[in-house]
Design an enzyme around this catalytic site. Structure first.
Site, PDB file in Angstrom:
ATOM      1  N   GLY A  61       0.787  -1.224   0.000  1.00  0.00           N
ATOM      2  CA  GLY A  61       0.000   0.000   0.000  1.00  0.00           C
ATOM      3  C   GLY A  61       0.817   1.270   0.000  1.00  0.00           C
ATOM      4  O   GLY A  61       2.014   1.278  -0.263  1.00  0.00           O
ATOM      5  N   SER A  62       0.131   2.337   0.358  1.00  0.00           N
ATOM      6  CA  SER A  62       0.665   3.689   0.297  1.00  0.00           C
ATOM      7  C   SER A  62       1.715   3.959   1.367  1.00  0.00           C
ATOM      8  O   SER A  62       1.667   3.411   2.466  1.00  0.00           O
ATOM      9  CB  SER A  62      -0.488   4.681   0.472  1.00  0.00           C
ATOM     10  OG  SER A  62      -0.010   5.980   0.685  1.00  0.00           O
ATOM     11  N   THR A  63       2.634   4.865   1.047  1.00  0.00           N
ATOM     12  CA  THR A  63       3.650   5.283   2.017  1.00  0.00           C
ATOM     13  C   THR A  63       3.020   5.969   3.223  1.00  0.00           C
ATOM     14  O   THR A  63       3.650   6.061   4.278  1.00  0.00           O
ATOM     15  CB  THR A  63       4.673   6.233   1.372  1.00  0.00           C
ATOM     16  OG1 THR A  63       3.981   7.337   0.797  1.00  0.00           O
ATOM     17  CG2 THR A  63       5.484   5.516   0.308  1.00  0.00           C
TER      18      THR A  63
END
Length: 129
Positions: free
Chosen positions: A61-63
């Site tokens: 997923g996203s940082t």
């Protein structure tokens, strides 16, 4: 049983293992207010990671997930420690900024949900009772 891996962030934690065969995204996959996994269809959906030794293959997923983990630590809803098969940047940064003991390069197939686990992030050792 003692498993030895790579130290990611030092510190010690003990608790019950919560094991997933799938990766975890903290951004959108875990509710930071409750510590519950909310990702639809995830093997841990509905379960709480708070205070657990969270064992999973790798992050995804996203940082932004790093900061969600940090938010969880501040709220008291974070896992006690993280054990990965192969860590990636999102989880590593999240563990470091949140000061959560973390070890990777562990054969996570040897750990089962509910087992008592001790993590020593400084030595890279994971002890499974």
């Amino acid at each position: 049983m003692i498993l030895t891996g790579r130290k990611v962030f030092p510190g010690k934690a003990k608790g019950k293992a919560l094991v997933s065969k799938d990766g975890i995204s903290f951004y959108g996959g875990v509710d930071p207010a409750t510590g519950k996994v909310v990702e639809k269809g995830h093997p841990l959906e509905g379960q709480c990671v708070t205070g657990k030794i969270l064992v999973f293959p790798t992050g995804k997923g996203s940082t932004v997930g790093s900061y969600v983990l940090y938010d969880m630590k501040k709220r008291g809803t974070a896992p006690a420690a993280i054990v990965n098969r192969e860590i990636e940047t999102i989880i590593a940064v999240g563990a470091i900024i949140s000061e959560i003991p973390c070890v990777d390069r562990i054969d996570i197939g040897k750990i089962k949900t509910g087992q008592e686990v001790a993590v020593d992030g400084a030595s890279g050792k994971v002890t499974v009772a």
